[in-house]
Design a protein around this motif. Structure first.
Motif, PDB file in Angstrom:
ATOM      1  N   GLU A  58     -71.038  27.620 -83.354  1.00  0.00           N
ATOM      2  CA  GLU A  58     -71.425  26.600 -84.315  1.00  0.00           C
ATOM      3  C   GLU A  58     -72.623  25.825 -83.785  1.00  0.00           C
ATOM      4  O   GLU A  58     -72.680  25.484 -82.608  1.00  0.00           O
ATOM      5  CB  GLU A  58     -70.250  25.645 -84.562  1.00  0.00           C
ATOM      6  CG  GLU A  58     -70.345  24.841 -85.831  1.00  0.00           C
ATOM      7  CD  GLU A  58     -69.028  24.147 -86.159  1.00  0.00           C
ATOM      8  OE1 GLU A  58     -68.520  24.357 -87.279  1.00  0.00           O
ATOM      9  OE2 GLU A  58     -68.523  23.403 -85.296  1.00  0.00           O
ATOM     10  N   CYS A  60     -75.524  22.489 -84.708  1.00  0.00           N
ATOM     11  CA  CYS A  60     -75.572  21.238 -85.462  1.00  0.00           C
ATOM     12  C   CYS A  60     -77.003  20.710 -85.522  1.00  0.00           C
ATOM     13  O   CYS A  60     -77.829  21.005 -84.648  1.00  0.00           O
ATOM     14  CB  CYS A  60     -74.638  20.184 -84.858  1.00  0.00           C
ATOM     15  SG  CYS A  60     -75.106  19.601 -83.216  1.00  0.00           S
ATOM     16  N   TYR A 123     -72.911  20.554 -89.230  1.00  0.00           N
ATOM     17  CA  TYR A 123     -72.560  21.689 -88.372  1.00  0.00           C
ATOM     18  C   TYR A 123     -72.531  22.940 -89.250  1.00  0.00           C
ATOM     19  O   TYR A 123     -72.057  22.892 -90.390  1.00  0.00           O
ATOM     20  CB  TYR A 123     -71.181  21.486 -87.744  1.00  0.00           C
ATOM     21  CG  TYR A 123     -71.059  20.265 -86.863  1.00  0.00           C
ATOM     22  CD1 TYR A 123     -71.195  20.364 -85.481  1.00  0.00           C
ATOM     23  CD2 TYR A 123     -70.809  19.003 -87.415  1.00  0.00           C
ATOM     24  CE1 TYR A 123     -71.080  19.245 -84.668  1.00  0.00           C
ATOM     25  CE2 TYR A 123     -70.698  17.879 -86.607  1.00  0.00           C
ATOM     26  CZ  TYR A 123     -70.831  18.006 -85.236  1.00  0.00           C
ATOM     27  OH  TYR A 123     -70.728  16.891 -84.437  1.00  0.00           O
TER      28      TYR A 123
END
Length: 286
Positions: A58, A60, A123
């Motif tokens: 992930e 961001c 995110y």
């Protein structure tokens, strides 16, 4: 991909973004297309993920980075929704080595902090097909983030990416039928059915911006059967050092007055005549 990412950082002063060639050449099924804003956001996401964009993780980014010069976040959700639901059609090799097409989403999922503050975070995770394409690619377009953000036309962004992928090649050309041109540009279904309108609102509109801001010049040639245009060849010709430096300088200037500078309509303030300067000095002294 890491090596591809390092090169524009070293040469481009940290403003470089790499985009896999397969993603540059991707088309959109069923007449769907990304808006100019969504195309720019995708470049920002790739820039943020940098050389690790292919990893199953992930990432961001702040809302302030995504919204750019816009003060509010009202457009941001719509753009991210568009990016998440639009499918890409990418040329790949099948598991048994045959030419194939893979249809996939760009993003697998995203999580947004509810605050509208510029420092609140979004995110996201790229979809697995996207990651595999980036991991396996061996050719990339080196984009300049500021250049992408400077374009107004959605077609300028697309053709800029195509040019960045090709202009250093020995044969820096894209060619295809009118239908393939529509698919490459992402022209919505039913729009610009006539070649004159298609050329005017896509190629001609993009050329004005690209010739001003890109390190190459955009030209094209039409191939006809009788009066009908059947095929188009688009060439991306590298600029010389001086023209490339001027394009780079323009990208760093304010957007205010850019159109006037492009068309040569900027007014030059003449110097003050000596007698006028003397009169102004007298008036200041009272």
């Amino acid at each position: 991909m890491r090596a591809a990412f390092v090169r524009p950082q070293e040469i481009g002063g940290g403003d470089g973004v790499v985009k896999a060639g397969e993603l540059v050449d991707a088309t959109y099924p069923d007449g769907a297309s990304l808006s100019g804003a969504a195309r720019k956001v995708l470049v920002l996401l790739l820039a943020k993920a940098a050389g690790d964009a292919w990893k199953d993780r992930e990432f961001c980014i702040t809302k302030g980075e995504l919204r750019g010069r816009h003060k509010g976040n009202e457009r941001l959700d719509k753009v991210l929704d568009e990016l998440q639901r639009t499918l890409l059609r990418v040329r790949v090799r099948s598991p048994r080595g045959q030419d194939a097409v893979q249809v996939a989403a760009v993003m697998q999922s995203r999580t947004e902090e509810l605050s509208d503050d510029a420092q609140s975070l979004v995110y996201w995770r790229f979809s697995e097909p996207m990651r595999l394409i980036m991991q396996a690619s061996d050719h990339y377009a080196e984009l300049q983030r500021q250049a992408v953000l400077a374009f107004d036309s959605r077609y300028s962004v697309t053709l800029y990416e195509q040019g960045c992928l090709r202009y250093r090649r020995q044969h820096p050309v894209w060619h295809g039928t009118l239908q393939e041109l529509r698919e490459m540009l992402g022209v919505p279904s039913g729009r610009y059915r006539d070649w004159t309108d298609l050329r005017r609102f896509t190629l001609e509109a993009a050329k004005v911006e690209i010739d001003h801001l890109a390190p190459f010049i955009l030209t094209w040639q039409e191939f006809r059967r009788g009066r009908a245009v059947e095929r188009v060849e688009i060439q991306f010709t590298p600029k010389d050092d001086n023209a490339r430096a001027e394009a780079e300088a323009e990208i760093q200037r304010s957007r205010v007055g850019r159109k006037a500078r492009r068309t040569g309509a900027v007014e030059t303030v003449a110097g003050i005549a000596p007698e006028v300067a003397a009169e102004l000095a007298r008036l200041r002294k009272g």
